[in-house]
Design an enzyme around this catalytic site. Structure first.
Site, PDB file in Angstrom:
ATOM      1  N   ARG A 233      36.221 -25.246   6.148  1.00  0.00           N
ATOM      2  CA  ARG A 233      34.877 -25.061   5.610  1.00  0.00           C
ATOM      3  C   ARG A 233      33.876 -24.911   6.742  1.00  0.00           C
ATOM      4  O   ARG A 233      33.925 -25.642   7.743  1.00  0.00           O
ATOM      5  CB  ARG A 233      34.453 -26.279   4.766  1.00  0.00           C
ATOM      6  CG  ARG A 233      34.944 -26.225   3.332  1.00  0.00           C
ATOM      7  CD  ARG A 233      34.299 -25.051   2.580  1.00  0.00           C
ATOM      8  NE  ARG A 233      34.749 -24.928   1.225  1.00  0.00           N
ATOM      9  CZ  ARG A 233      35.800 -24.200   0.819  1.00  0.00           C
ATOM     10  NH1 ARG A 233      36.521 -23.534   1.685  1.00  0.00           N
ATOM     11  NH2 ARG A 233      36.101 -24.104  -0.452  1.00  0.00           N
ATOM     12  N   GLU A 262      27.366 -18.465   3.466  1.00  0.00           N
ATOM     13  CA  GLU A 262      28.181 -17.271   3.236  1.00  0.00           C
ATOM     14  C   GLU A 262      27.476 -16.354   2.252  1.00  0.00           C
ATOM     15  O   GLU A 262      26.966 -16.841   1.246  1.00  0.00           O
ATOM     16  CB  GLU A 262      29.562 -17.681   2.700  1.00  0.00           C
ATOM     17  CG  GLU A 262      30.343 -18.492   3.720  1.00  0.00           C
ATOM     18  CD  GLU A 262      31.743 -18.912   3.259  1.00  0.00           C
ATOM     19  OE1 GLU A 262      32.131 -18.575   2.126  1.00  0.00           O
ATOM     20  OE2 GLU A 262      32.438 -19.572   4.045  1.00  0.00           O
ATOM     21  N   HIS A 283      36.045 -15.312   4.761  1.00  0.00           N
ATOM     22  CA  HIS A 283      36.540 -16.329   3.820  1.00  0.00           C
ATOM     23  C   HIS A 283      37.645 -15.760   2.922  1.00  0.00           C
ATOM     24  O   HIS A 283      37.514 -15.699   1.694  1.00  0.00           O
ATOM     25  CB  HIS A 283      35.392 -16.884   2.964  1.00  0.00           C
ATOM     26  CG  HIS A 283      35.724 -18.206   2.316  1.00  0.00           C
ATOM     27  ND1 HIS A 283      34.776 -19.123   1.980  1.00  0.00           N
ATOM     28  CD2 HIS A 283      36.902 -18.754   1.932  1.00  0.00           C
ATOM     29  CE1 HIS A 283      35.349 -20.184   1.413  1.00  0.00           C
ATOM     30  NE2 HIS A 283      36.656 -19.962   1.373  1.00  0.00           N
TER      31      HIS A 283
HETATM   32  P1  NAD Z   1      43.520 -31.949   1.250  1.00  0.00           P
HETATM   33  O1  NAD Z   1      42.603 -32.796   0.458  1.00  0.00           O
HETATM   34  O2  NAD Z   1      44.933 -31.840   0.818  1.00  0.00           O
HETATM   35  O3  NAD Z   1      43.506 -32.437   2.772  1.00  0.00           O
HETATM   36  C1  NAD Z   1      42.357 -32.813   3.442  1.00  0.00           C
HETATM   37  C2  NAD Z   1      42.729 -33.904   4.405  1.00  0.00           C
HETATM   38  O4  NAD Z   1      41.575 -34.213   5.178  1.00  0.00           O
HETATM   39  C3  NAD Z   1      43.167 -35.190   3.740  1.00  0.00           C
HETATM   40  O5  NAD Z   1      44.441 -35.592   4.197  1.00  0.00           O
HETATM   41  C4  NAD Z   1      42.097 -36.180   4.129  1.00  0.00           C
HETATM   42  O6  NAD Z   1      42.620 -37.478   4.328  1.00  0.00           O
HETATM   43  C5  NAD Z   1      41.589 -35.593   5.417  1.00  0.00           C
HETATM   44  N1  NAD Z   1      40.255 -36.057   5.769  1.00  0.00           N
HETATM   45  C6  NAD Z   1      39.192 -36.287   4.966  1.00  0.00           C
HETATM   46  N2  NAD Z   1      38.150 -36.729   5.689  1.00  0.00           N
HETATM   47  C7  NAD Z   1      38.564 -36.765   6.979  1.00  0.00           C
HETATM   48  C8  NAD Z   1      37.939 -37.147   8.181  1.00  0.00           C
HETATM   49  N3  NAD Z   1      36.665 -37.583   8.226  1.00  0.00           N
HETATM   50  N4  NAD Z   1      38.643 -37.065   9.331  1.00  0.00           N
HETATM   51  C9  NAD Z   1      39.926 -36.629   9.314  1.00  0.00           C
HETATM   52  N5  NAD Z   1      40.580 -36.283   8.194  1.00  0.00           N
HETATM   53  C10 NAD Z   1      39.898 -36.344   7.029  1.00  0.00           C
HETATM   54  O7  NAD Z   1      42.823 -30.507   1.322  1.00  0.00           O
HETATM   55  P2  NAD Z   1      43.548 -29.108   1.565  1.00  0.00           P
HETATM   56  O8  NAD Z   1      43.968 -28.522   0.270  1.00  0.00           O
HETATM   57  O9  NAD Z   1      44.523 -29.267   2.647  1.00  0.00           O
HETATM   58  O10 NAD Z   1      42.287 -28.248   2.066  1.00  0.00           O
HETATM   59  C11 NAD Z   1      41.766 -28.443   3.359  1.00  0.00           C
HETATM   60  C12 NAD Z   1      40.508 -27.616   3.543  1.00  0.00           C
HETATM   61  O11 NAD Z   1      40.823 -26.227   3.425  1.00  0.00           O
HETATM   62  C13 NAD Z   1      39.414 -27.868   2.515  1.00  0.00           C
HETATM   63  O12 NAD Z   1      38.174 -27.848   3.161  1.00  0.00           O
HETATM   64  C14 NAD Z   1      39.505 -26.658   1.582  1.00  0.00           C
HETATM   65  O13 NAD Z   1      38.298 -26.385   0.931  1.00  0.00           O
HETATM   66  C15 NAD Z   1      39.854 -25.592   2.599  1.00  0.00           C
HETATM   67  N6  NAD Z   1      40.443 -24.374   2.037  1.00  0.00           N
HETATM   68  C16 NAD Z   1      39.993 -23.179   2.547  1.00  0.00           C
HETATM   69  C17 NAD Z   1      40.533 -22.002   2.092  1.00  0.00           C
HETATM   70  C18 NAD Z   1      40.030 -20.694   2.615  1.00  0.00           C
HETATM   71  O14 NAD Z   1      39.986 -19.727   1.882  1.00  0.00           O
HETATM   72  N7  NAD Z   1      39.677 -20.607   3.874  1.00  0.00           N
HETATM   73  C19 NAD Z   1      41.529 -22.015   1.108  1.00  0.00           C
HETATM   74  C20 NAD Z   1      41.980 -23.248   0.632  1.00  0.00           C
HETATM   75  C21 NAD Z   1      41.422 -24.433   1.112  1.00  0.00           C
HETATM   76  C1  MLT Z   2      39.199 -22.802  -1.665  1.00  0.00           C
HETATM   77  O1  MLT Z   2      38.552 -23.811  -1.403  1.00  0.00           O
HETATM   78  O2  MLT Z   2      40.047 -22.791  -2.563  1.00  0.00           O
HETATM   79  C2  MLT Z   2      39.008 -21.593  -0.834  1.00  0.00           C
HETATM   80  O3  MLT Z   2      37.896 -21.673  -0.056  1.00  0.00           O
HETATM   81  C3  MLT Z   2      39.186 -20.311  -1.532  1.00  0.00           C
HETATM   82  C4  MLT Z   2      38.150 -19.893  -2.522  1.00  0.00           C
HETATM   83  O4  MLT Z   2      37.101 -20.463  -2.650  1.00  0.00           O
HETATM   84  O5  MLT Z   2      38.430 -18.928  -3.215  1.00  0.00           O
END
Ligand code: NAD
Ligand code: MLT
Length: 531
Positions: A233, A262, A283
């Site tokens: 993010r 964004e 993104h």
């Molecule tokens: P998740 O909840 O499975 O994992 C997040 C991890 O972060 C957890 O293990 C949690 O304990 C840890 N965490 C929380 N606060 C923390 C801190 N202060 N310090 C260290 N660790 C901490 O989430 P996920 O499904 O793995 O997603 C991770 C990120 O990826 C999210 O921000 C999500 O929105 C993003 N994401 C982005 C895209 C994209 O299109 N770029 C797609 C999917 C997810």
């Molecule tokens: C998500 O958090 O799932 C990703 O950022 C992807 C999206 O928003 O489509």
């Protein structure tokens, strides 16, 4: 008809499911601005969004009919979950569906950054052949520091290890065992990760704690020539500090998929994207055919299940334990709701305390969701549709009602029993209910009276002196007024003492009937309840 609003791109497979549903009407209004969203949202029962549309408090305020806010993806930072919870709106996401897509995107960005693939591509397309310009760095034997070892972080870890990387992680909320299972060394403080890593990749959600967690101070602690990847993010890494360190050369390169705003239109972000050591994408971490299909199908099925009340999967603001299969516990939830409702209809005075005790299998394992259901039932007679599973505990708390829960593996007389004592400013009442044959809600205890009464529909709850003739007289009064008795269950404390009757009736008894019953000399109390 359920009306659903879709405010972002949603995969065709999800749209096809909506078209097939005979009880759904849906509209797609892509990326509405705040004013437009707030103007239109009032007529919808559910909204489905991705990260492009903020669902803030004002949207939930305007969403008079809204029952569900569905997020087609993981990140919930664009949804004001607190505001939704207060309005009793379920918020759900699809946490697993795009995990692999975002994982692979992270690796794609990391490799593209090390081998300068985007620049090499642009160069050869300009007709150049400058092989020596594109010397990269290898991943093997480098240390990757992962911040946030959740779904995506852990998968990035295992794949990076396949490249021969040494992987360390900082995540104060996961156990060492989880890290070990992924072949990752868990470090206890962020500084340790920052000082040891050649690559740093962030994979936390954006929260008040993680916003700006990598700023100028943290970057200063990193190795010179470190490379940074953000596919989580925008805002987790301070973009000004990132820009400054990329310009100074402290950071050798950055790969970025997400931005604090964004699309990235600010001057800072335009300058950042223009740097020669930045690989950027708009993104698209979740944009694979497979992920978009799965996200769309999952969110549509979840929203439809939620609207139809058959299942509540991936709801982030249900006060339930995770992983409860709502379908299988639904009869117990209804039993708990009815007990709560009966309590509210019978108790006199202002409710101060609710004590819930779940005894026997399976209710002993369900004390949390059953307490929520009981509170919903308790508040329903006064709040009607304004209360639901999402906001019942909050609304009870706002009313100063103290709630306690206990559980016990054994129920003495029944296989399962839910006991609820309500204490008000003037009295204390105990009601116990059990589910017979896993389906039939029965009331088995009211204070000192043991019963076996049907806990559905309308009923009269009467208390009288245990003297001869009461049943006949009450039956005649009801019969004379055309009120048919479905079931009659009676219990007494001792012969000649006090008797309690739970009389299920087929239609409501009007005030005349109730007052005639109350005038009987042996009658101590007459109440009518509806469940
Ligand atoms: P998740 O909840 O499975 O994992 C997040 C991890 O972060 C957890 O293990 C949690 O304990 C840890 N965490 C929380 N606060 C923390 C801190 N202060 N310090 C260290 N660790 C901490 O989430 P996920 O499904 O793995 O997603 C991770 C990120 O990826 C999210 O921000 C999500 O929105 C993003 N994401 C982005 C895209 C994209 O299109 N770029 C797609 C999917 C997810
Ligand atoms: C998500 O958090 O799932 C990703 O950022 C992807 C999206 O928003 O489509």
């Amino acid at each position: 008809m359920y009306r659903i609003l879709i405010t972002d791109d949603l995969g065709q497979a999800g749209l096809a499911l909506l078209k097939q549903a005979s009880d759904v009407q849906f509209d797609v209004v892509k990326l509405p601005d705040r004013k437009t969203l707030n103007e239109i949202i009032g007529v919808y029962d559910a909204v489905i969004t991705r990260s492009g549309t903020p669902l803030d408090a004002s949207a939930f305020q305007a969403a008079r009919r809204l029952k569900i806010a569905g997020r087609a993806g993981v990140g919930m930072d664009n949804v004001d979950i607190d505001a939704a919870t207060l309005r009793g709106i379920l918020v759900m996401n699809t946490p697993e569906a795009n995990t692999l897509a975002a994982t692979e995107m992270t690796l794609a960005l990391m490799l593209a950054l090390c081998r300068r693939v985007p620049w090499a591509d642009a160069s050869i397309k300009r007709g150049e052949w400058t092989r020596s310009k594109f010397n990269g760095v290898q991943l093997s034997d480098k240390t990757l520091g992962i911040i946030g070892l959740g779904r995506i972080g852990s998968r990035v870890a295992t794949r990076s290890r396949a490249f021969g990387m040494n992987v360390i992680a900082y995540d104060p909320y996961i156990s060492e065992e989880v890290a070990n299972e992924n072949g990752v060394e868990l470090v206890v403080d962020l500084d340790e990760l920052l000082t040891c890593s050649d690559f740093v990749s962030v994979h936390t959600p954006l929260t008040s704690e993680t916003r700006g967690m990598i700023g100028a101070v943290q970057i200063a602690k990193m190795k010179n020539g470190v490379r940074i990847i953000n596919c989580a993010r925008g805002g987790i890494i301070d973009e000004q500090a990132l820009y400054d360190s990329l310009v100074s050369g402290k950071i050798a390169g950055a790969a970025i998929d997400v931005y604090s705003s964004e699309p990235p239109r600010s001057e800072l972000l335009r300058n950042l994207l223009a740097l020669d050591n930045v690989v950027a994408s708009p993104h698209i971490g979740a944009n694979t055919h497979e992920a978009q299909r799965d996200v769309a199908v999952q969110i549509v099925n979840q929203v439809l299940d939620g609207l139809r009340g058959v299942n509540f999967c991936n709801v982030v603001n249900l006060p339930f334990v995770e992983g409860v299969d709502y379908r299988s516990i639904q009869p117990y939830m209804t039993l708990a709701e009815h007990i709560g409702s009966l309590q509210m209809q019978l108790v006199r005075g202002r409710i101060e305390r609710v004590e819930v005790e779940c005894r026997g299998e399976p209710v002993d394992k369900l004390v949390k969701p059953l307490t929520v259901a009981l509170l919903k039932g308790l508040l329903y007679p006064i709040l009607t549709d304004a209360v639901n599973y999402v906001n019942a505990p909050r609304l009870a708390d706002e009313r100063g009602i103290l709630v306690s829960q206990t559980r016990h593996p054994v129920a003495e007389d029944y296989s399962n029993v839910i006991l609820c004592r309500v204490t008000s400013s003037v009295e204390s009442r105990l009601i116990g209910g059990a589910l017979f044959l896993h389906q039939q809600p029965r009331i088995v205890l009211m204070d000192d009276f043991r019963l076996d009464a049907l806990l559905i529909g309308r009923a009269l709850v009467t208390v009288n002196k245990d003297v001869p003739g009461v049943i006949g007289t009450v039956g005649s009064i009801l019969g004379n007024h055309g009120v048919n008795i479905a079931e009659w269950r009676m219990a007494r404390d001792e012969p000649g003492g006090t008797a309690l009757s739970f009389i299920n009736i087929d239609s409501a008894a009007d005030e005349n009937v109730l007052s005639e019953l109350r005038q009987l000399s042996s009658m101590l109390d007459v109440r009518q309840v509806a469940l």
